[in-house]
Enzyme design. Structure first.
Site, PDB file in Angstrom:
ATOM      1  N   LYS A 148       0.932  -1.111  -0.072  1.00  0.00           N
ATOM      2  CA  LYS A 148      -0.160  -0.094  -0.099  1.00  0.00           C
ATOM      3  C   LYS A 148       1.047   1.265   0.130  1.00  0.00           C
ATOM      4  O   LYS A 148       1.698   1.468   0.711  1.00  0.00           O
ATOM      5  CB  LYS A 148      -0.979  -0.119   1.267  1.00  0.00           C
ATOM      6  CG  LYS A 148      -1.835   1.167   1.282  1.00  0.00           C
ATOM      7  CD  LYS A 148      -2.685   1.127   2.378  1.00  0.00           C
ATOM      8  CE  LYS A 148      -3.716   2.146   2.725  1.00  0.00           C
ATOM      9  NZ  LYS A 148      -4.450   2.113   3.907  1.00  0.00           N
ATOM     10  N   LYS A 164      -2.385  -1.765  -3.639  1.00  0.00           N
ATOM     11  CA  LYS A 164      -3.119  -0.555  -3.732  1.00  0.00           C
ATOM     12  C   LYS A 164      -2.155   0.775  -3.800  1.00  0.00           C
ATOM     13  O   LYS A 164      -1.343   0.813  -3.166  1.00  0.00           O
ATOM     14  CB  LYS A 164      -3.805  -0.626  -2.376  1.00  0.00           C
ATOM     15  CG  LYS A 164      -4.639   0.776  -2.242  1.00  0.00           C
ATOM     16  CD  LYS A 164      -5.382   0.799  -0.876  1.00  0.00           C
ATOM     17  CE  LYS A 164      -6.119   2.039  -0.683  1.00  0.00           C
ATOM     18  NZ  LYS A 164      -6.351   2.168   0.868  1.00  0.00           N
TER      19      LYS A 164
HETATM   20  C1  PBG Z   1      -7.494   3.060   5.867  1.00  0.00           C
HETATM   21  C2  PBG Z   1      -7.642   2.919   4.302  1.00  0.00           C
HETATM   22  C3  PBG Z   1      -7.491   3.963   3.387  1.00  0.00           C
HETATM   23  C4  PBG Z   1      -7.886   3.334   2.099  1.00  0.00           C
HETATM   24  C5  PBG Z   1      -8.503   2.090   2.480  1.00  0.00           C
HETATM   25  N1  PBG Z   1      -8.244   1.910   3.762  1.00  0.00           N
HETATM   26  C6  PBG Z   1      -7.130   5.452   3.345  1.00  0.00           C
HETATM   27  C7  PBG Z   1      -5.641   5.661   3.628  1.00  0.00           C
HETATM   28  O1  PBG Z   1      -4.804   4.869   4.055  1.00  0.00           O
HETATM   29  O2  PBG Z   1      -5.518   6.670   3.962  1.00  0.00           O
HETATM   30  C8  PBG Z   1      -8.169   4.037   0.816  1.00  0.00           C
HETATM   31  C9  PBG Z   1      -9.247   3.744  -0.243  1.00  0.00           C
HETATM   32  C10 PBG Z   1      -9.351   4.300  -1.058  1.00  0.00           C
HETATM   33  O3  PBG Z   1      -8.810   5.802  -1.522  1.00  0.00           O
HETATM   34  O4  PBG Z   1     -10.399   4.146  -1.982  1.00  0.00           O
HETATM   35  N2  PBG Z   1      -6.145   2.745   6.205  1.00  0.00           N
HETATM   36 ZN    ZN Z   2      -5.539   3.407   8.286  1.00  0.00          ZN
END
Ligand code: PBG
Ligand code: ZN
Length: 339
Positions: A203, A256
């Site tokens: 991520k 992601k």
């Molecule tokens: C929380 C989380 C996030 C997303 C999914 N789970 C946001 C982040 O890490 O700031 C992002 C999802 C999206 O932008 O569609 N940890």
């Molecule tokens: Zn988070």
């Protein structure tokens, strides 16, 4: 004048001559069973609040779920992922692991409406803490940061509590080192050995999460997430993240964002072809298509089906996407044509 020169023996267009032939040699399929729809569950009652930067998406209170879950099942969507917006946020994000928390309340209600819907539960603290970070904050040399190992304890409590409420898949998203192992042993300890872990293994600290942070009300109140999420300059490190998660017992991996990180998806799939791989088509990636479509600059359904297929072609087995409902409907009615 007709062509009398050297005849090209290879004509790839022979395989594109009509739809049956094209379908016969089709390499990538996109099916509704590959899609996961995100839902935002909010505290309170009688709330169905539109999310401005995500047209078609809402924060929904538990009492308003009936219609939404029915329409999801009617579209034959099989999987949803839940994000909670609790009434109270505090430094420890206690709602996340309270047995009366927002997600713990929502899951049994959803299960009652649609028993066969698979519920993925996002495990993280940014929606539950008042500082908006993905774990507990401690300060070292006047630098506040997420404390890795203290956060592990709370992530485990959250995962066990969500599993007790009926979550089918546990999906830790906080990029906390050791989260998969901690959660795995926590789940096993209370007998949830059958619950798989889908790790947000790779991520990135990305600008693509903007609309989500509005939707989930989880924007960091100071600093950013670059001390725990990956630097977008890196891809070799993605393989180390996956290796670590696998050694800790992850059942499924995820990359992601998705649309802007197809190279990473391909690299992870090529390195671990035997592992189920998910990709998160993020809120910003959704919003870009939505906005261009609203302006009439692109054809929405064709663009979305092309992008989702590209994510599958890169190597993702399944896709979390805010377009799941629309894509399901478009896939259902895509009529066979002869040519
Ligand atoms: C929380 C989380 C996030 C997303 C999914 N789970 C946001 C982040 O890490 O700031 C992002 C999802 C999206 O932008 O569609 N940890
Ligand atoms: Zn988070």
């Amino acid at each position: 004048m007709s062509y009398h020169g050297q005849f090209p023996k290879t004509r790839l267009r022979r395989l594109r001559h009509n739809k049956n032939i094209r379908d016969l040699v089709k390499e990538t399929c996109l099916d509704v069973s590959n899609l996961v729809l995100p839902l935002f569950i909010r505290h309170g009652s009688k709330v169905k609040k539109p999310i401005a930067s995500m047209p078609g998406h809402f924060q929904i209170s538990v009492d308003m779920l009936e219609n939404e879950i029915q329409s999801i099942s009617n579209l034959d969507i099989k999987n949803i992922i839940l994000f909670g917006i609790p009434e109270h946020k505090d430094p420890l994000g206690q709602d996340a692991y309270s047995d009366n928390g927002i997600i713990q309340t929502a899951i049994p209600v959803i299960k009652k409406i649609a028993p066969h819907l698979t519920i993925v539960s996002d495990i993280c603290f940014c929606e539950y803490t008042n500082h908006g970070h993905c774990g507990i904050i401690t300060t070292h040399q006047s630098q506040p940061d997420v404390d890795n190992d203290q956060t592990l304890t709370l992530l485990t409590k959250q995962a066990v509590s969500h599993a007790k409420a009926g979550a089918d898949i546990i999906a830790p998203s906080g990029m906390i080192d050791g989260m998969v192992q901690a959660i795995r042993s926590g789940l096993d300890h209370v007998g949830f050995t059958h619950i798989p872990i889908l790790s947000y293994s790779v991520k990135y600290a990305s600008s693509m999460y903007g609309p989500f942070r509005e939707a989930a009300e989880g924007a960091p109140q100071f600093g950013d997430r670059r001390t725990y999420q990956m630097n977008y300059t890196n891809i070799n490190e993605a393989i180390r993240e996956c290796a670590l998660d696998l050694s800790e017992g992850a059942d499924m991996l995820m990359v992601k964002p998705a649309h802007t990180y197809l190279d990473v998806i391909a690299r992870v799939k090529n390195t671990y072809p035997e592992l189920p791989l998910g990709a998160y088509h993020t809120s910003g990636e959704f919003a870009m298509i939505k906005a261009a479509a609203e302006k009439g600059w692109i054809d929405e359904s064709n663009t979305v089906l092309e992008v989702l297929t590209a994510i599958r072609r890169a190597g993702a087995d399944f896709i979390i996407t805010y377009y799941a409902k629309e894509a399901a409907a478009w896939l259902l009615k895509s009529k066979p044509s002869k040519f």
